[in-house]
Scaffold this active site. Structure first.
Site, PDB file in Angstrom:
ATOM      1  N   HIS A 118       0.983  -1.240   0.044  1.00 47.14           N
ATOM      2  CA  HIS A 118       0.014  -0.089   0.216  1.00 47.14           C
ATOM      3  C   HIS A 118       0.860   1.274  -0.101  1.00 47.14           C
ATOM      4  O   HIS A 118       2.038   1.250   0.324  1.00 47.14           O
ATOM      5  CB  HIS A 118      -0.953   0.089   1.384  1.00 47.14           C
ATOM      6  CG  HIS A 118      -1.898   0.881   1.365  1.00 47.14           C
ATOM      7  ND1 HIS A 118      -1.644   2.075   1.560  1.00 47.14           N
ATOM      8  CD2 HIS A 118      -3.252   0.890   1.211  1.00 47.14           C
ATOM      9  CE1 HIS A 118      -2.837   3.051   1.776  1.00 47.14           C
ATOM     10  NE2 HIS A 118      -3.901   2.163   1.480  1.00 47.14           N
ATOM     11  N   ASP A 173       3.467  -4.004   7.972  1.00 50.41           N
ATOM     12  CA  ASP A 173       2.114  -3.258   7.818  1.00 50.41           C
ATOM     13  C   ASP A 173       1.022  -4.307   7.925  1.00 50.41           C
ATOM     14  O   ASP A 173       0.718  -5.039   6.952  1.00 50.41           O
ATOM     15  CB  ASP A 173       2.048  -2.412   6.437  1.00 50.41           C
ATOM     16  CG  ASP A 173       0.742  -2.076   6.066  1.00 50.41           C
ATOM     17  OD1 ASP A 173      -0.140  -2.191   7.083  1.00 50.41           O
ATOM     18  OD2 ASP A 173       0.636  -1.336   5.044  1.00 50.41           O
ATOM     19  N   GLN A 217      -4.416  -4.577   7.317  1.00 46.16           N
ATOM     20  CA  GLN A 217      -5.442  -5.620   6.791  1.00 46.16           C
ATOM     21  C   GLN A 217      -5.205  -7.041   7.692  1.00 46.16           C
ATOM     22  O   GLN A 217      -6.521  -7.784   7.903  1.00 46.16           O
ATOM     23  CB  GLN A 217      -5.416  -6.022   5.223  1.00 46.16           C
ATOM     24  CG  GLN A 217      -5.496  -5.035   4.443  1.00 46.16           C
ATOM     25  CD  GLN A 217      -6.987  -4.346   4.580  1.00 46.16           C
ATOM     26  OE1 GLN A 217      -7.670  -5.112   4.920  1.00 46.16           O
ATOM     27  NE2 GLN A 217      -7.203  -3.138   4.030  1.00 46.16           N
ATOM     28  N   LYS A 255     -10.182  -0.374  10.945  1.00 44.76           N
ATOM     29  CA  LYS A 255     -10.386  -1.372  10.146  1.00 44.76           C
ATOM     30  C   LYS A 255     -10.705  -2.723  10.848  1.00 44.76           C
ATOM     31  O   LYS A 255     -10.941  -3.768  10.593  1.00 44.76           O
ATOM     32  CB  LYS A 255      -9.065  -1.790   9.341  1.00 44.76           C
ATOM     33  CG  LYS A 255      -8.995  -0.746   8.203  1.00 44.76           C
ATOM     34  CD  LYS A 255      -7.782  -1.275   7.356  1.00 44.76           C
ATOM     35  CE  LYS A 255      -7.059  -0.014   6.469  1.00 44.76           C
ATOM     36  NZ  LYS A 255      -8.034   0.294   5.499  1.00 44.76           N
ATOM     37  N   CYS A 273      -4.801   2.481  -3.577  1.00 44.56           N
ATOM     38  CA  CYS A 273      -3.567   3.076  -2.908  1.00 44.56           C
ATOM     39  C   CYS A 273      -2.589   2.186  -3.220  1.00 44.56           C
ATOM     40  O   CYS A 273      -1.547   1.911  -2.141  1.00 44.56           O
ATOM     41  CB  CYS A 273      -3.794   3.576  -1.465  1.00 44.56           C
ATOM     42  SG  CYS A 273      -5.184   4.632  -1.304  1.00 44.56           S
TER      43      CYS A 273
END
Ligand code: C6P
Length: 425
Positions: free
Chosen positions: A139, A216, A219, A242, A382
């Protein structure tokens, strides 16, 4: 104290329990909405999840009863607010198996967490000719800050490619990660492909060369149990919004010795120990990184989201999502010409399913589905470098979470069939 801070932090997650989606759905008031005359089918949780009543109530209760600035006042409300805020930090540390709450820096989101890292650890440790390893499926939040750092420092960005199936291609990893590598940063789960990456395996390679490992988790943290020790990462970033929590709250986990060695990010109130006209010293961890009044109410309400997820059990959520994703891929595969991105086998993927229609632009797909009450995302997500690798300008993406069920997948597939008829295809 009248917030969720009173609750016990760690209920042992129920093992191998089926999610009761009907009961879960009743906890999310927004799912009763009608959109364009249809019941809402919300398939955009990878962009931002919906919020259960407990989170909404925690936010309201905080403002009704406890609201005050934190770490400043000595009055009762200030102490309640401070207690609730710090309670969430402790809860987050347990949620990801960090050693201590001091390793949890609260930010506005994943994006800010990674920028913090690039501007502090990066400025201090990256020099000319050093190599930063990223993947082709990052991302922008986990690429642009490192790209900018590399530009400032004369460092080199190297990338781990992806296979045609949407996995990381690790065949050349021992060349890509080498003695010049200072940092390896890998998305835990791709927001486009759904791929879940082998972070521990990559971290072990990086460690052989003394490189720092960042992941990261924007998600992944909502979707599966996270143990930062098992992953072998030095830093891990994710966002509350999220994972059923409010917007405006993010987490940067970092190992204590690394956070201690890093300079502050922002400067001002609360991040100092002592300020004189000729000398300033910094506060202890984690406050050194949290200048100014933070997003107190949303952090406090994030605690309720963590409780909600723990009550369901992260293993159960992961299994449920795998099952629903397998069903979605099976049903979407019925549609002629529809191209699904990312791995087919759901063992190694999460619940973000990107697809393209050979004849209809993803934006038109999204607009058509919206007219049927179905919310998906369309665009480059993104992840423009990844789109180039895929040879696409954009994709449509349906993403699923704990409140979605098979009937919603069916609704999506039927609407996509109608769409082709509508466009005379
Ligand atoms: N992805 C999506 O629709 P923030 O915006 O800071 O909370 O999270 C940024 C981010 C970082 N990494 C990954 C893997 C992400 O998926 C996201 C956010 C959303 O896919 C919005 S672009």
């Amino acid at each position: 104290m009248h917030t969720n801070a009173d609750k016990k932090t760690t209920a042992t997650p129920p093992v191998h329990r089926e999610l009761d989606v009907e009961t879960i759905r009743a906890d999310f008031p927004i799912l009763n909405e009608r959109v364009n005359g249809h019941p809402l089918v919300y398939l955009d949780s990878a962009a931002s999840s919906q919020k259960p009543r407990s989170v909404i109530n925690a936010l309201l209760e905080y403002y009704r009863r406890d609201n005050a600035n934190i770490h400043r006042g000595l009055h009762t409300l200030a102490e309640r607010a401070t207690g609730a805020y710090e309670h969430t930090r402790t809860h987050i540390a347990k949620f990801i198996n960090a050693d201590e709450p001091e390793e949890i820096v609260l930010t506005r989101g994943t994006t800010e967490a990674i920028n913090l890292l690039a501007y502090t650890w990066g400025e201090q440790n990256i020099g000319e000719g050093d190599e930063i390893v990223v993947t082709e499926m990052e991302h922008h939040a986990n690429f642009v800050p490192w790209y900018q750092l590399a530009q400032r420092k004369g460092a080199i960005i190297r990338r781990i490619p992806i296979t045609v199936c949407g996995h990381l291609d690790l065949s050349d990893i021992d060349t890509i990660i080498n003695s010049r590598t200072k940092l390896v940063t890998v998305v835990h789960m791709s927001n486009v492909l759904g791929t879940i990456n082998p972070i521990a395996e990559i971290a072990a390679k990086a460690k052989k060369h003394g490189a720092i490992v960042v992941s990261d988790g924007a998600q992944a943290a909502p979707a599966m149990p996270i143990d930062v020790k098992d992953l072998g990462v030095d830093f891990y970033a994710f966002s509350s919004h999220k994972m059923l929590g409010p917007t405006g709250v993010g987490v940067l986990y970092g190992k204590r010795h690394l956070l201690e060695a890093m300079p502050p990010f922002n400067f001002g109130g609360e991040m100092i120990q002592e300020v004189r006209f000729d000398k300033v010293t910094w506060a202890e961890l984690p406050h050194k990184f949290e200048a100014g009044t933070p997003n107190i109410a949303d952090v406090v309400a994030f605690d309720a989201a963590l409780h909600y997820l723990e009550d369901l059990g992260m293993e159960n959520i992961h299994r449920y999502e795998r099952d629903l994703t397998a069903y979605a891929i099976e049903r979407l595969s019925e549609l002629p010409g529809l191209e699904i991105q990312g791995p087919r086998e759901t063992e190694q993927r999460g619940a973000a399913v990107s697809f393209t229609d050979p004849d209809i632009h993803p934006h038109d797909i999204s607009t058509f589905l919206d007219s049927h009450g179905i919310a998906i995302r369309a665009g480059h997500h993104c992840a423009q470098p990844l789109m180039r690798v895929l040879g696409k300008v954009a994709t449509a993406r349906a993403s699923f979470y704990v409140y979605n069920d098979r009937s919603e997948v069916d609704t999506l597939v039927e609407a996509l069939k109608d769409m082709r008829k509508y466009f005379c295809l």
